[in-house]
Design a protein around this motif. Structure first.
Motif: not given
Length: 438
Positions: A360, A378, A397-398, A401, A408-409
């Motif tokens: 993110p 994305r 990413d997952r 996030e 956003r992180p």
């Protein structure tokens, strides 16, 4: 605060992650994909000695202090000085060899002497552990501009995760230095010849960069020794955001997990902060395909490569940034073609390619990308997850996030710049890797 450099973000790794995060892609069954190497049945067989990568960093050309927001010695180089650099090998062995690089030098690099010793903290070394490095039987060597030199084997047994101090002596002016900009380790400089110094008193200057030293290989003999892992990409791989001196980068945590599981393996960090997938950078080196081919060629024993790239190609240039990208933003097709080329290079050398999704980016405290750039990020992540081009996907990413704020992180996982992971974030990504598929 570490430099606000353009991050090179990671992609999801299929087949390497645990539970919901890790998914194996269809790429594992393609004809071009490497066949995993299996352990021989029955008791272990004594194997011939072989070299495997145990530590490494990617080399860059000299840059001024300004882009780093902290000093480095690359432009001035060295003259009648000794540089001591501390590195941690990811796996142990019965002997060592070292690669020194003058890849971006403007003239031949004269090294008056070089030694390795066990680190005793800071610039100190353990008494009685110092061993000379030799090149063609000589303790001195000259490396032509644009070339590397590999030392002869050094008979020093090291263990998993051991820290070594490598000292290089420069009797005359080197000119601008080939180096690596961002590290979480400290390098030290002394005037004159301090190769044999055990204490740290003479090493009065320090920075967080590495100079000329690009690789440490170890000699292993066991048939059960695991193959090395190359971690390749941008600042997320390079470790921007990790605490200094804490061995907190993603590659560090992955090496610790492997060693703790009784499966010590070489883990080589080939990240460059600001590195791009598609284009060269004045501060961060050549485009990914050029760099990746060189890394694969120079790192012995690499069987798996984890790739995290693409975010810097989507970055918005800040006014006055000497490292900013030129030209229009790439299309999704150009980004995916860039990743396909990396997978093809890996497979051509029998190396398994693991893609990492781009982390993110919307929480950055400085302008990084716009809404169109984040939309492309994305879309690229969806392609990495679903295309089957990579043999596996690590979905960083997952992992990072914030569930309550998509794009956003998580505040628990991000450093003070709002973009790069902190030590906890890097540990979380490394913990998501399924070791059985490395």
């Amino acid at each position: 605060m570490r430099p606000k450099c353009r991050p090179c973000i990671t992609r999801p790794v299929t087949g390497l992650l645990t539970a919901a995060v890790l998914v194996a892609t269809g790429g594992c069954s393609t004809a071009s994909s490497p066949t995993p190497r299996s352990e021989p049945p029955g008791r272990a067989v004594q194997a011939a000695p072989r070299w495997t990568a145990a530590w490494g960093t990617s080399m860059q050309r000299a840059v001024p202090d300004a882009p780093d927001e902290e000093p480095n010695w690359s432009e001035e180089g060295f003259d009648d000085q000794t540089v001591r650099q501390v590195v941690r090998v990811s796996t142990g062995g019965s002997a060592l060899r070292f690669r020194l690089s003058n890849a971006y030098g403007s003239k031949p690099l004269k090294i008056a002497g070089a030694v390795v010793a066990r680190s005793d903290g800071g610039a100190k070394t353990k008494p009685g552990s110092t061993r000379p490095l030799t090149f063609g039987g000589s303790r001195a060597t000259t490396i032509p501009a644009g070339r590397d030199a590999v030392s002869e084997p050094v008979p020093l047994t090291v263990v998993n995760l051991e820290k070594l101090a490598v000292s290089l002596r420069f009797a005359g002016p080197t000119g601008p230095a080939t180096f690596h900009r961002f590290t979480t380790a400290t390098s030290y400089r002394a005037d004159g010849d301090q190769l044999a110094a055990v204490g740290s008193g003479a090493y009065t200057a320090s920075v967080r960069s590495w100079y000329y030293l690009s690789a440490v290989d170890v000699q292993v003999r066991s048939a059960r020794s695991r193959d090395a892992v190359l971690v390749f990409g941008d600042s997320m791989i390079d470790g921007v955001g990790a605490g200094p001196g804490a061995e907190g980068r993603f590659s560090d945590k992955l090496a610790e997990r492997l060693a703790g599981a009784g499966r010590p393996s070489g883990v080589v960090n080939a990240g460059i902060a600001g590195g791009r997938l598609l284009t060269d950078s004045p501060c961060s080196g050549e485009r990914a395909a050029v760099r990746f081919e060189r890394e694969l060629e120079q790192r012995p024993g690499v069987r798996t490569a984890l790739v995290h790239l693409g975010a810097n190609d989507l970055a918005v240039a800040m006014p006055g940034d000497p490292c900013a990208a030129d030209g229009p933003r790439p299309t999704l097709r150009q980004l995916t073609d860039g990743h396909r080329s990396l997978v093809k290079l890996a497979h051509s050398r029998g190396v398994r390619a693991v893609g990492m999704t781009v982390v993110p980016v919307r929480g950055a405290v400085f302008p990084f990308t716009d809404s169109a750039g984040d939309r492309l990020r994305r879309q690229l992540n969806d392609w990495i997850r679903d295309s089957g081009v990579y043999d596996a996907v690590l979905d960083a990413d997952r992992v990072l996030e914030d569930p309550a704020r998509p794009g956003r992180p998580s505040p628990s996982y991000v450093s003070e710049d709002g973009l790069h992971p902190n030590d906890t974030g890097y540990f979380a990504v490394a913990s998501a890797v399924g070791l059985g598929l490395l």
